[in-house]
Design a protein around this motif. Structure first.
Motif, PDB file in Angstrom:
ATOM      1  N   GLY A  17       8.539  -5.649  -1.945  1.00 44.54           N
ATOM      2  CA  GLY A  17       7.674  -4.487  -1.759  1.00 44.54           C
ATOM      3  C   GLY A  17       8.376  -3.151  -1.805  1.00 44.54           C
ATOM      4  O   GLY A  17       7.964  -2.261  -2.538  1.00 44.54           O
ATOM      5  N   SER A  18       9.465  -3.017  -1.034  1.00 44.12           N
ATOM      6  CA  SER A  18      10.078  -1.696  -0.941  1.00 44.12           C
ATOM      7  C   SER A  18      10.770  -1.282  -2.236  1.00 44.12           C
ATOM      8  O   SER A  18      11.080  -0.112  -2.432  1.00 44.12           O
ATOM      9  CB  SER A  18      11.053  -1.632   0.232  1.00 44.12           C
ATOM     10  N   ASN A  45       4.006   4.306  -2.530  1.00 42.91           N
ATOM     11  CA  ASN A  45       4.105   2.863  -2.781  1.00 42.91           C
ATOM     12  C   ASN A  45       3.438   2.562  -4.117  1.00 42.91           C
ATOM     13  O   ASN A  45       2.219   2.510  -4.213  1.00 42.91           O
ATOM     14  CB  ASN A  45       3.432   2.096  -1.637  1.00 42.91           C
ATOM     15  N   VAL A  60       3.846  -1.771   2.160  1.00 47.15           N
ATOM     16  CA  VAL A  60       5.216  -1.678   2.659  1.00 47.15           C
ATOM     17  C   VAL A  60       5.170  -0.945   4.005  1.00 47.15           C
ATOM     18  O   VAL A  60       4.234  -0.192   4.279  1.00 47.15           O
ATOM     19  CB  VAL A  60       6.163  -0.932   1.689  1.00 47.15           C
ATOM     20  N   PHE A 107      12.929  -0.130   5.292  1.00 50.79           N
ATOM     21  CA  PHE A 107      11.617  -0.776   5.298  1.00 50.79           C
ATOM     22  C   PHE A 107      11.662  -2.112   6.027  1.00 50.79           C
ATOM     23  O   PHE A 107      12.725  -2.723   6.156  1.00 50.79           O
ATOM     24  CB  PHE A 107      11.124  -0.957   3.860  1.00 50.79           C
TER      25      PHE A 107
END
Ligand SMILES: [Cu+2]
Length: 152
Positions: free
Chosen positions: A23-24, A52, A58, A130
């Motif tokens: 995700g990050s 994002n 995230v 994150f």
């Protein structure tokens, strides 16, 4: 469900959690800036848009920078009497396609214990952390002492 289906579901869940870890890496930081500081006795603040661009939510959990002894994400809030105060923002979830805006009067990266004054024209490194363990590094340009936004 039988054992085969159970295994397939477990495998799928594992695959999905592995995807979440990515995700990050879909985070894009735009318009980072900080205001020049007079000295080091008062904290500095860093502002930016944390976007994002991925398909998974995230969660921004913290910031680090060599420019300050301690850096923390704060939220400024103004109460019904017009008194504003700030406090640690805690975890900030950013949904797919959404952005967290760190801007004057709202969320900001609080830079406590500045190692040197933030000088106009300089820039410093800042790392966003994150919840998935990922980090995003950004160079933060220092604007003038009266700056109110990126490029102003
Ligand atoms: Cu603050």
């Amino acid at each position: 469900m039988n054992i085969q289906t159970g295994l397939a579901v477990a495998t799928l869940l594992f695959a999905m959690s592995a995807m979440a870890v990515a995700g990050s890496s879909d985070v894009v930081v735009e318009n980072a800036w900080a205001r020049a500081s007079i000295g080091t006795s008062r904290p500095g603040a860093a502002y930016m848009m944390v976007r994002n661009a991925g398909a998974e939510a995230v969660t921004l959990i913290g910031i680090e920078t060599p420019a300050a002894g301690m850096a923390e994400i704060h939220r400024t809030a103004t109460d019904s009497r017009g008194v504003s105060s700030m406090s640690p923002a805690g975890d900030i979830e950013i949904g797919p396609g959404e952005a967290a805006k760190l801007e004057p009067g709202g969320l900001h990266g609080m830079l406590m214990g500045l190692r040197t004054p933030l000088k106009q024209g300089d820039s410093f490194d800042l790392t966003l952390r994150f919840a998935d363990g990922g980090t995003v590094a950004v160079a933060v340009p220092v604007l003038g002492i009266a700056a109110r936004g990126p490029g102003r």
